[in-house]
Scaffold this active site. Structure first.
Site, short mmCIF file in Angstrom:
data_model
loop_
_atom_site.label_atom_id
_atom_site.label_comp_id
_atom_site.label_asym_id
_atom_site.label_seq_id
_atom_site.Cartn_x
_atom_site.Cartn_y
_atom_site.Cartn_z
N LYS A 247 0.85 -1.19 0.00
CA LYS A 247 0.00 0.00 0.00
C LYS A 247 0.89 1.24 0.00
O LYS A 247 1.75 1.39 0.87
CB LYS A 247 -0.90 -0.01 1.24
CG LYS A 247 -1.67 1.30 1.47
CD LYS A 247 -2.48 1.24 2.76
CE LYS A 247 -3.10 2.59 3.09
NZ LYS A 247 -3.81 2.60 4.38
N LYS A 259 -10.70 12.85 7.29
CA LYS A 259 -10.16 12.67 8.64
C LYS A 259 -10.27 14.01 9.35
O LYS A 259 -9.48 14.92 9.09
CB LYS A 259 -8.69 12.24 8.56
CG LYS A 259 -8.49 10.80 8.09
CD LYS A 259 -7.02 10.44 8.06
CE LYS A 259 -6.77 9.07 7.45
NZ LYS A 259 -7.21 7.95 8.30
N ASP A 270 1.43 6.73 5.21
CA ASP A 270 0.53 5.67 4.76
C ASP A 270 1.07 4.94 3.53
O ASP A 270 0.38 4.12 2.92
CB ASP A 270 -0.86 6.27 4.45
CG ASP A 270 -1.99 5.36 4.87
OD1 ASP A 270 -1.71 4.32 5.49
OD2 ASP A 270 -3.15 5.68 4.55
N ASP A 330 -12.18 6.34 3.52
CA ASP A 330 -10.93 6.26 4.28
C ASP A 330 -10.40 4.82 4.31
O ASP A 330 -9.29 4.57 4.77
CB ASP A 330 -11.15 6.79 5.70
CG ASP A 330 -9.85 7.23 6.35
OD1 ASP A 330 -8.80 7.22 5.67
OD2 ASP A 330 -9.86 7.56 7.56
N GLU A 332 -9.24 3.26 1.89
CA GLU A 332 -8.72 3.29 0.53
C GLU A 332 -7.57 2.31 0.31
O GLU A 332 -7.29 1.94 -0.83
CB GLU A 332 -8.28 4.71 0.15
CG GLU A 332 -6.91 5.12 0.67
CD GLU A 332 -6.78 5.14 2.18
OE1 GLU A 332 -7.79 5.39 2.86
OE2 GLU A 332 -5.67 4.89 2.68
N ARG A 334 -7.17 -0.87 1.03
CA ARG A 334 -7.61 -2.14 0.45
C ARG A 334 -8.01 -1.95 -1.01
O ARG A 334 -7.84 -2.84 -1.83
CB ARG A 334 -8.75 -2.73 1.30
CG ARG A 334 -10.00 -1.91 1.32
CD ARG A 334 -10.94 -2.27 2.47
NE ARG A 334 -10.46 -1.79 3.77
CZ ARG A 334 -11.11 -1.95 4.91
NH1 ARG A 334 -12.26 -2.58 4.95
NH2 ARG A 334 -10.60 -1.49 6.04
#
Ligand SMILES: [Zn+2]
Length: 497
Positions: A247, A259, A270, A330, A332, A334
């Site tokens: 990811k 968020k 992330d 949020d 996202e 996956r």
């Protein structure tokens, strides 16, 4: 005879020296790092350290209990090291490894110390001095041991450096196109092949769930998505094929499920799952293991918010042909991985002994469930039959890259089943994962269902082992430096360190 070896980052000139001088105090370092149970048990070669340490412990009871710093003697820099010092304006340290030589312990200590010497990419790019520590000497008694430790420590650290550069840098320095440039530069003239997918039509056709997340960011050219594919094929007949999807959310605003309330800060981290993929390939490029093939994919996408962003309630058909209802934008991570996992699944059927993986800073629930320091690994049925998760956990213990093992249960699949005939699969509920029971396990079930891996379970003709790794807890603190989890465990397991 004592040998000294020097570990350097991949990006600068390699320095290698050896000395046969015996007295440590006459060496030319700014400091000595001594890791031992007790200075009372120093070997003969280090006898000269005993008296000053004894003196110091008389006035500081923390010696032996905590990390302590003491000045032992002013040393004069010899010509060779002095040149390095003058050139780099950085410190020179000597690490005295385990007194009774243990290869893993020595490697562990090296990586621990090198980690502390790290300087972030942005700092390196904006300062004339590339490192705060120019040379790290490793003291061992035997040349062969020294060379082996140096080679491995250098390879592992260069992998972690790539990881930290990608994962730790801010959302503009490591926006998706710039990650692609960086990765291409790192693997130029190496055994790793890099392919970058940037064409929007290709992204929409091949990876529709990723393209949905990219829809808003795509309106800003410098934020447009990239899929970075990596390939390593070792010499000799291939005995095992690892297929790893990472990811790489360069910044996660949450999208329209934004968020709010100050929880967006830190979301440039992330992308550490993708950083792990690149970091692992850097280790492969350095150590060139035989009989191993590794296929990697970095899903570099920004989860932006704006008038063109994907929103909850949208229906998206995945590459595997599954109709997915977006529940929360949020979730996202996956979405950007699932079609790449599906593509890997298609390819896996043609590979020798394939094993599939996703690595992601996926859920806040991972931290809530296990605390902030551990990766979580969970196997599908085929991976569990070979005991994969437990093997990763064991491998991680060698170099301090620690795992908890979770289990994917039937409720996790149930959770993601479509709630009406409009959709086959529900991407997520409407709550943060940390407020959702089994919040870090259910995404693994989603990935299996939406990629079509559920057709390759243990009850099928062609079972495919797959494990999902959530590094939300272990990837490192912000503010702070990314840890490199889980690449040391991966190297230990698959390169048999
Ligand atoms: Zn998110």
């Amino acid at each position: 005879m004592i040998y000294l070896f020097f570990v350097k980052h991949y990006s600068t000139v390699w320095i290698y020296c050896s000395f046969s001088t015996v007295c440590i105090l006459e060496q030319n370092f700014d400091g000595i790092i001594l890791i031992c149970q007790s200075y009372e048990q120093l070997p003969d070669e280090l006898e000269c350290l005993k008296a000053p340490l004894q003196d110091y412990s008389a006035v500081d009871c923390c010696v032996g209990e905590e990390i302590s710093l003491t000045k032992i003697r002013n040393v004069t820099l010899a010509t060779k090291l002095n040149k390095i010092r003058n050139k780099t304006n950085a410190l020179l340290f000597l690490l005295l490894c385990s007194l009774v030589f243990d290869f893993s312990a020595c490697l562990y200590q090296c990586n621990l110390v090198i980690f502390l010497c790290h300087q972030p990419l942005e700092v390196r790019e904006h300062k004339s001095s590339p490192h705060k520590v120019a040379v790290l000497g490793i003291w061992v008694k035997n040349q062969a041991q020294g060379e082996a430790v140096t080679e491995l420590a250098t390879a592992l650290e260069s992998g972690r450096l790539v990881y930290r550069d990608i994962g730790g840098s801010d959302p503009e320095r490591m926006a998706a196109p710039r990650v692609a440039e960086y990765v291409q530069a790192v693997f130029k003239d190496s055994p790793v092949t890099v392919t970058v997918v940037s064409n929007l039509n290709t992204l929409e056709k091949e990876y529709p769930c990723l393209a949905a997340v990219n829809r808003c960011a795509n309106t800003v050219p410098r934020h447009q998505a990239r899929v970075i594919k990596l390939l390593y094929c070792g010499e000799g007949p291939i005995q095992q094929t690892l297929m790893v999807v990472g990811k790489g959310i360069t910044y996660d605003t949450g999208g329209a499920d934004i968020k709010a309330g100050g929880i967006m800060a830190g979301m440039h981290r992330d992308k550490c799952g993708s950083a792990a993929v690149a970091g692992f390939f850097q280790i492969l490029a350095k150590l060139k293991p035989k009989h191993l093939k590794v296929v990697g994919a970095m899903a570099m996408v920004r989860n932006s918010v704006g008038s063109d962003c994907y929103v909850a309630d949208e229906l998206v058909v995945s590459r595997a042909g599954r109709r997915i209802r977006v529940g929360n934008t949020d979730a996202e991570g996956r979405m950007v991985m699932v079609d790449l996992l599906c593509e890997m699944k298609e390819q896996a059927l043609k590979e020798v002994s394939p094993q599939l993986f996703t690595i992601a800073t996926l859920t806040g629930h991972a931290i809530r469930a296990m605390g902030p320091h551990y990766s979580i690994i969970m196997d599908n049925g085929a991976a569990q039959r070979s005991g994969n998760a437990l093997q990763w956990q064991k491998a991680g213990e060698v170099l301090g890259d620690l795992f908890e093992v979770s289990t994917i249960r039937r409720e996790d699949y149930e959770f993601h089943k479509g709630k009406s005939e409009y959709e086959e699969i529900l991407q997520s509920n409407n709550l943060p994962s940390s407020a959702t029971p089994r919040g870090h396990q259910t995404p693994a079930a989603f990935l299996i269902m939406a990629s079509g891996l559920d057709k390759h379970g243990v009850d099928s003709d062609k079972p495919l082992p797959y494990s999902h790794i959530d590094i939300a807890g272990s990837s490192g603190p912000f503010p702070g430096v990314p840890t490199g989890a889980p690449i040391l465990a991966m190297a230990t397991k698959y390169l048999e360190l």
